[in-house]
Design a protein around this motif. Structure first.
Motif: not given
Length: 523
Positions: A219-239
């Motif tokens: 049900a949320n596959w597309y959104f969660m796949a895009a979210s994986a990319v977003l969270i990775s980039l945001l986590g990289f930036w914050v760190t």
């Protein structure tokens, strides 16, 4: 009093409050027993005072009342007792999240037992270019939620070792990994075991309003796949921009750690061959699946419409998860030499089921709670009353769902289990927000954001203590407050960025959250 000291005092007060509130809550199993007892009492009180609401289900729909009015049904009488006793087993065995989660985990268990998943995660971290190590750590953490505890026991300690070996502060690596593993818990490029668990609970809640509504694991596959990319980039930036500069230069004397005691285990040649073989097996399976799905009149397409909606492919996505992980794990184990016989294959599946023992106990009581909530009619009545309130106040649109995300964030501080929290809140919020015009798939996606981003700042999260123990290895004076203060920037950035992505995705672009997933609900 200095401003810094004032902020630290406020943070400590907040942490103490969260810890106190969390500590007064019993174990989730006991909590659900208490919820069931309260539900029985409320059903009797509601029936006594004749609490009712207009039935939102269309005429002719299954379960609709004859006079168009829903009334609370008491479960504290002879008829209720008979229904509870006679359906105790079927409530559990027929609970949607139960079978789907167990089937998916059987395949994951084989892949995990063979060492495939751990080797793949280590490869992502160890083979990343130096300037992308942080990004690789967060991404590996996000992807690790496919296999239950892997991120906590492999990725987080490994990240500390990698940062230490590079001369960087190991706590920066630990926090980056923790942010990916737990702060981005629901995000993933693949459909994992959490998807069928949550979608099953969502489906049960949606059927309080629409008895035939189906919510698939995809049900949320597309959104969660895009979210994986977003969270990775945001986590990289914050760190790199906040956490590492704040920590400063690491002094090994803070803990006495040395290069002899902290070693990074590189992949062996056998493991590398196993990974290549497993990748080849996955690509072959993907090609065979495509042959069964893509061509016109393919066997896994919908036989009536020829499309993918309600097709065997989407309905059987959990079976495909099992096959892909099982085959990849078997191939890796054979080539890498980590599995020498069928007994180890069976052992992997047994271990995966053993890790689900608490889940099975919890789901027994959750399934009873959901069934009783349905029988009592409290869910639909609360949904109708709540949706009427929202319409009267004009509180709709994207702001409504953003507020729902914030509510889930706050509840998650006390109830950190994704399935336990959703089992409590879904029967109330899913029908209510459906009547306000939102599809269950959209409501579930919003919940998953709120359920993830505060995992990393609550001491009530089951693995918080484990992460703290890893951090203490490098900095012996690390406490709960230290860890939470380091993770707080991730929470703030994640909830802001992830909510913004959700708002743009749903309300501006109008993209589906998954294959065939509706954004809005029309009764």
């Amino acid at each position: 009093m200095s401003r810094k000291h004032s902020k630290q005092t406020a943070l400590n007060r907040f942490l103490n409050t969260v810890e106190w509130l969390g500590n007064i809550l019993p174990h989730p199993v006991i909590l659900f027993i208490a919820f069931i007892a309260a539900l029985l009492v409320f059903s009797a009180a509601g029936a006594y005072f004749d609490v009712s609401a207009a039935d939102p289900r269309p005429e002719g729909a299954a379960g609709r009342s004859a006079d168009g009015i829903i009334r609370v049904v008491s479960l504290l009488n002879g008829e209720g007792l008979a229904k509870i006793i006679s359906n105790l087993v079927s409530n559990f065995t027929g609970f949607a999240p139960l079978g789907t989660a167990l089937v998916a985990l059987l395949g994951v268990g084989i892949a995990e037992k063979s060492g495939l998943i751990a080797a793949a995660m280590r490869t992502i971290v160890l083979k990343a270019p130096l300037h992308l190590v942080t990004l690789a750590v967060v991404f590996a953490g996000v992807m690790s939620n496919i296999a239950s505890e892997l991120g906590y026991v492999v990725i987080i300690p490994l990240a500390g070792m990698v940062f230490y070996s590079l001369g960087r502060h190991p706590l920066a690596g630990i926090t980056a990994a923790f942010a990916g593993v737990s702060g981005g818990y629901s995000a993933n490029l693949l459909i994992g075991t959490v998807d069928p668990i949550l979608s099953g609970i969502t489906q049960q809640a949606a059927q309080l309003i629409a008895p035939d509504y189906v919510v698939g694991a995809y049900a949320n596959w597309y959104f969660m796949a895009a979210s994986a990319v977003l969270i990775s980039l945001l986590g990289f930036w914050v760190t790199d921009k906040f956490i590492e500069p704040r920590l400063g230069v690491y002094d090994p004397a803070e803990t006495g750690a040395n290069s002899e005691s902290i070693n990074i285990e590189q992949l062996s040649e056998a493991e590398k061959k196993g990974l290549r073989a497993a990748l080849a097996a996955v690509l072959l399976l993907a090609a065979l699946t495509a042959l069964a799905v893509v061509p016109e009149n393919a066997p896994l397409r919908n036989p009536q419409t020829g499309g993918l909606d309600n097709s065997p492919f989407l309905q059987g996505i959990v079976a495909l998860i099992f096959v892909f992980f099982a085959v990849a794990g078997l191939v890796y184990g054979r080539v890498a030499g980590t599995m020498s016989g069928s007994a180890e294959v069976v052992g992997g599946m047994v271990d995966s089921m053993r890790s689900m023992a608490l889940y099975l106990v919890l789901m027994f009581f959750v399934s009873q709670f959901v069934a009783y909530f349905n029988w009592s009619n409290l869910g639909p009545i609360m949904a109708v009353k709540g949706s009427e309130f929202l319409k009267e106040t004009g509180f709709t649109g994207g702001i409504l769902l953003i507020c729902f995300i914030v509510i889930c964030c706050l509840i998650n501080l006390m109830i950190a289990s994704a399935s336990a929290q959703w089992a409590v809140t879904a029967p109330i919020f899913v029908p209510m927000l459906m009547l306000a015009g939102y599809a269950p798939e959209t409501i579930q996606a919003a919940y998953r954001i709120g359920d993830s981003v505060t995992n990393i700042i609550t001491p009530m999260m089951p693995f918080f203590g484990l992460v703290l123990a890893v951090a203490i290895r490098y900095k012996k004076d690390t406490g709960v407050g230290t860890l939470v203060s380091l993770m707080l920037p991730y929470t703030v950035v994640f909830i802001t960025g992830w909510s913004l992505l959700f708002y743009v995705w749903v309300f501006i672009l109008g993209w589906p959250l998954g294959p065939g997933s509706a954004l809005f609900y029309q009764p």
